[in-house]
Write a protein that holds these residues in place. Structure first.
Motif, PDB file in Angstrom:
ATOM      1  N   ILE A 171      -0.622   0.221   9.521  1.00 58.36           N
ATOM      2  CA  ILE A 171      -1.726   0.134   8.559  1.00 58.36           C
ATOM      3  C   ILE A 171      -1.939  -1.302   8.100  1.00 58.36           C
ATOM      4  N   GLU A 172      -0.920  -2.164   8.326  1.00 59.91           N
ATOM      5  CA  GLU A 172      -1.063  -3.576   7.947  1.00 59.91           C
ATOM      6  C   GLU A 172      -2.280  -4.211   8.614  1.00 59.91           C
ATOM      7  N   THR A 173      -2.571  -3.832   9.861  1.00 60.88           N
ATOM      8  CA  THR A 173      -3.731  -4.377  10.568  1.00 60.88           C
ATOM      9  C   THR A 173      -5.027  -4.002   9.854  1.00 60.88           C
ATOM     10  N   LEU A 174      -5.105  -2.753   9.392  1.00 62.31           N
ATOM     11  CA  LEU A 174      -6.309  -2.320   8.682  1.00 62.31           C
ATOM     12  C   LEU A 174      -6.434  -3.017   7.332  1.00 62.31           C
ATOM     13  N   PHE A 175      -5.302  -3.206   6.639  1.00 58.19           N
ATOM     14  CA  PHE A 175      -5.323  -3.948   5.379  1.00 58.19           C
ATOM     15  C   PHE A 175      -5.818  -5.369   5.599  1.00 58.19           C
ATOM     16  N   ALA A 176      -5.275  -6.026   6.618  1.00 55.02           N
ATOM     17  CA  ALA A 176      -5.584  -7.442   6.852  1.00 55.02           C
ATOM     18  C   ALA A 176      -7.070  -7.665   7.088  1.00 55.02           C
ATOM     19  N   GLY A 177      -7.743  -6.729   7.772  1.00 52.63           N
ATOM     20  CA  GLY A 177      -9.146  -6.920   8.118  1.00 52.63           C
ATOM     21  C   GLY A 177     -10.132  -6.393   7.089  1.00 52.63           C
ATOM     22  N   ALA A 178      -9.652  -5.696   6.063  1.00 50.37           N
ATOM     23  CA  ALA A 178     -10.548  -5.010   5.125  1.00 50.37           C
ATOM     24  C   ALA A 178     -11.194  -5.974   4.134  1.00 50.37           C
ATOM     25  N   ALA A 179     -12.445  -5.681   3.787  1.00 51.08           N
ATOM     26  CA  ALA A 179     -13.139  -6.448   2.748  1.00 51.08           C
ATOM     27  C   ALA A 179     -12.702  -6.008   1.356  1.00 51.08           C
ATOM     28  N   GLY A 180     -12.098  -4.841   1.269  1.00 46.53           N
ATOM     29  CA  GLY A 180     -11.602  -4.303   0.008  1.00 46.53           C
ATOM     30  C   GLY A 180     -10.915  -2.986   0.288  1.00 46.53           C
ATOM     31  N   VAL A 181     -10.288  -2.420  -0.747  1.00 51.88           N
ATOM     32  CA  VAL A 181      -9.481  -1.214  -0.572  1.00 51.88           C
ATOM     33  C   VAL A 181      -9.779  -0.227  -1.696  1.00 51.88           C
ATOM     34  N   VAL A 182      -9.913   1.042  -1.335  1.00 47.61           N
ATOM     35  CA  VAL A 182      -9.912   2.130  -2.309  1.00 47.61           C
ATOM     36  C   VAL A 182      -8.694   2.980  -1.990  1.00 47.61           C
ATOM     37  N   CYS A 183      -7.816   3.165  -2.966  1.00 48.63           N
ATOM     38  CA  CYS A 183      -6.530   3.793  -2.667  1.00 48.63           C
ATOM     39  C   CYS A 183      -6.013   4.552  -3.875  1.00 48.63           C
ATOM     40  N   MET A 184      -4.929   5.294  -3.636  1.00 48.57           N
ATOM     41  CA  MET A 184      -4.188   5.878  -4.734  1.00 48.57           C
ATOM     42  C   MET A 184      -3.176   4.837  -5.205  1.00 48.57           C
ATOM     43  N   GLY A 185      -2.384   5.181  -6.210  1.00 54.43           N
ATOM     44  CA  GLY A 185      -1.569   4.163  -6.868  1.00 54.43           C
ATOM     45  C   GLY A 185      -0.104   4.193  -6.540  1.00 54.43           C
ATOM     46  N   GLY A 186       0.270   4.603  -5.316  1.00 49.65           N
ATOM     47  CA  GLY A 186       1.670   4.618  -4.940  1.00 49.65           C
ATOM     48  C   GLY A 186       2.260   3.214  -4.849  1.00 49.65           C
ATOM     49  N   TYR A 187       3.580   3.115  -4.934  1.00 44.80           N
ATOM     50  CA  TYR A 187       4.252   1.810  -4.963  1.00 44.80           C
ATOM     51  C   TYR A 187       3.948   0.995  -3.719  1.00 44.80           C
ATOM     52  N   ASN A 188       4.118   1.583  -2.534  1.00 48.35           N
ATOM     53  CA  ASN A 188       3.960   0.823  -1.299  1.00 48.35           C
ATOM     54  C   ASN A 188       2.526   0.336  -1.110  1.00 48.35           C
ATOM     55  N   THR A 189       1.555   1.186  -1.405  1.00 48.52           N
ATOM     56  CA  THR A 189       0.165   0.775  -1.284  1.00 48.52           C
ATOM     57  C   THR A 189      -0.146  -0.368  -2.241  1.00 48.52           C
ATOM     58  N   PHE A 190       0.386  -0.300  -3.457  1.00 46.29           N
ATOM     59  CA  PHE A 190       0.184  -1.372  -4.431  1.00 46.29           C
ATOM     60  C   PHE A 190       0.768  -2.688  -3.917  1.00 46.29           C
ATOM     61  N   CYS A 191       1.958  -2.626  -3.306  1.00 44.67           N
ATOM     62  CA  CYS A 191       2.560  -3.828  -2.725  1.00 44.67           C
ATOM     63  C   CYS A 191       1.681  -4.394  -1.605  1.00 44.67           C
ATOM     64  N   GLU A 192       1.066  -3.514  -0.817  1.00 45.97           N
ATOM     65  CA  GLU A 192       0.185  -3.971   0.263  1.00 45.97           C
ATOM     66  C   GLU A 192      -1.069  -4.647  -0.290  1.00 45.97           C
ATOM     67  N   VAL A 193      -1.630  -4.074  -1.343  1.00 41.50           N
ATOM     68  CA  VAL A 193      -2.802  -4.684  -1.983  1.00 41.50           C
ATOM     69  C   VAL A 193      -2.470  -6.106  -2.435  1.00 41.50           C
ATOM     70  N   LEU A 194      -1.315  -6.282  -3.085  1.00 44.51           N
ATOM     71  CA  LEU A 194      -0.918  -7.607  -3.562  1.00 44.51           C
ATOM     72  C   LEU A 194      -0.602  -8.540  -2.400  1.00 44.51           C
ATOM     73  N   SER A 195       0.143  -8.046  -1.401  1.00 41.22           N
ATOM     74  CA  SER A 195       0.584  -8.886  -0.294  1.00 41.22           C
ATOM     75  C   SER A 195      -0.586  -9.402   0.542  1.00 41.22           C
ATOM     76  N   PHE A 196      -1.570  -8.534   0.764  1.00 41.51           N
ATOM     77  CA  PHE A 196      -2.731  -8.935   1.569  1.00 41.51           C
ATOM     78  C   PHE A 196      -3.847  -9.499   0.701  1.00 41.51           C
ATOM     79  N   ASP A 197      -3.599  -9.564  -0.607  1.00 36.31           N
ATOM     80  CA  ASP A 197      -4.536 -10.162  -1.564  1.00 36.31           C
ATOM     81  C   ASP A 197      -5.920  -9.546  -1.429  1.00 36.31           C
TER      82      ASP A 197
END
Length: 404
Positions: A290-316
């Motif tokens: 899923i890192e590939t999809l995060f890296a290319g996204a213009a933005g994210v709509v997600c739930m608030g789980g720990y790992n997803t939150f870390c991905e939002v921060l990591s991929f800015d």
């Protein structure tokens, strides 16, 4: 991340074991996998073994020198009780089987460090025989790893009292790691831990996601829609699809990742709706990269789980978080604190509602949100560096260095 080699007191190369009970979802396994990868990368002589109950563990790739043992799965029923996922055993029998398998694995692998995710005594106390054995042997260092938010303080205190988790934490664990920052939230604030145990706590910072080799993303621009594991993502996915159905001009298009735990019937219903949107929303079931999809996204709509939150921060990535409210308030607490700090925007069920109009407005405003990096504090994403330094210190290796 610096690389170093550490010989254990016995002279062999280090062995790190993770316990990840995983009755539901992907969070515990993904966190353990990220930690194992960082530890073995920092020390090329170290190996790691993850004990997990996740039914999808085999669908993940694991780094070199990292392996896993799959424990018989259990699942949570609607009434809150547990049952064996597949094998024809009662919950007491399957817990005893899991406990025996864990003890055998611990005995044979003989870890130098055991890192336990979230549950101090394991699922239904299954970890206690292994903890007692390791305590008696006196060789391994025992670490309890806690995510940044567990639950409301009063609810958590009652849960830990019922599981006798306070006594186990105070007795067995040499260190407690919180994978967040105390300035953002203290998950132990409602727990009556003694002063000696509190002195053994470390706030590591959040666990940065691997920003290494990234595959080719889908055609851009798109926003990524991810409900994490998907088992509790029905409301969020429905709200996003309703937004695209109601507003034919809503842009950009969306790439939806259902997650492996979204039920088959529900997925079939969503697939019909996705197909009717004519390519404005595309969907995939489970994306281990899923890192590939995060890296290319213009933005994210997600739930608030720990790992997803870390991905939002990591991929800015600019993000709208739609936190679940049951069975615990963990996601809402995390999302509301992050919104207060300017890191994300939250769609609050009570404040904003779960309507299509609320989602349309949020997606249209997404490009105008500040990036998380504009609000980040020092040390926010230093978790992996901090953990590898603690491992080195616990193994008696290089001098402990200050991190973050």
């Amino acid at each position: 991340m610096s690389r170093h080699s550490t010989a254990t007191p016995s002279g062999r190369t280090p062995r790190i074991m993770f316990y990840s009970h995983d009755t539901f979802g992907l969070g515990h396994l993904r966190r353990s996998r990220a930690l194992a990868a960082a530890i073995t990368e920092a020390d090329p002589t170290a190996s790691a073994l993850i004990l997990t109950g996740s039914p999808v563990a085999g669908r993940f790739t694991f780094p070199r020198r990292v392996d896993h043992v799959r424990l018989p799965g259990v699942t949570k029923r609607a009434d809150g009780s547990y049952a064996a996922r597949t094998i024809g055993m009662g919950i007491e029998e399957v817990t005893e089987l899991r406990s025996s398998l864990i003890r055998t694995a611990v005995e044979q692998y003989n870890p130098d460090v055991l890192i336990v995710d979230k549950e101090p005594t394991g699922f239904r106390g299954e970890l206690l025989p292994s903890l007692e054995m390791l305590e008696q042997q006196g060789q391994a260092k025992l670490v309890l790893g806690l995510r940044d938010v567990l639950d409301e303080p009063e609810v958590l205190a009652a849960e830990w009292a019922r599981k006798e988790a306070i006594a186990a934490t105070e007795r067995f664990y040499h260190e407690i790691w919180v994978y967040g920052l105390r300035s953002i939230y203290d998950p132990t604030s409602g727990l009556p831990l003694n002063a000696q145990t509190q002195a053994r706590m470390h706030w590591t910072g959040y666990l940065r996601r691997d920003l290494g080799p990234i595959g080719e993303p889908p055609e851009q621009p798109y926003i990524l829609i991810t409900p994490g594991g998907g088992g509790d993502g029905k409301a969020m996915v429905n709200q996003v699809l309703s937004a695209y159905e109601k507003d034919p001009d809503l842009q950009p298009r969306a790439v939806l990742v259902y997650g492996p735990f979204l039920s088959g019937d529900l997925r079939a219903e969503f697939e019909t709706r996705v197909a009717a949107l004519g390519g404005r929303v595309t969907a995939v079931g489970f994306e281990s990269q899923i890192e590939t999809l995060f890296a290319g996204a213009a933005g994210v709509v997600c739930m608030g789980g720990y790992n997803t939150f870390c991905e939002v921060l990591s991929f800015d990535k600019r993000a709208v978080i739609v936190p679940r409210m049951v069975p615990r308030l963990e996601q809402w607490i995390r999302a509301s604190r992050a919104e207060d700090l300017g890191l994300v925007r939250m769609l609050d069920e009570t404040r904003d509602g779960l309507s299509a109009d609320a989602m349309i407005q949020a997606i249209r405003a997404l490009p105008h949100q500040p990036l998380p990096s504009q609000a980040m504090t020092s040390g926010l994403l230093n978790g992996l560096d901090y953990v590898t330094a603690r491992i080195s210190a616990l193994l008696g290796g290089a001098q402990e260095r200050a991190v973050g």
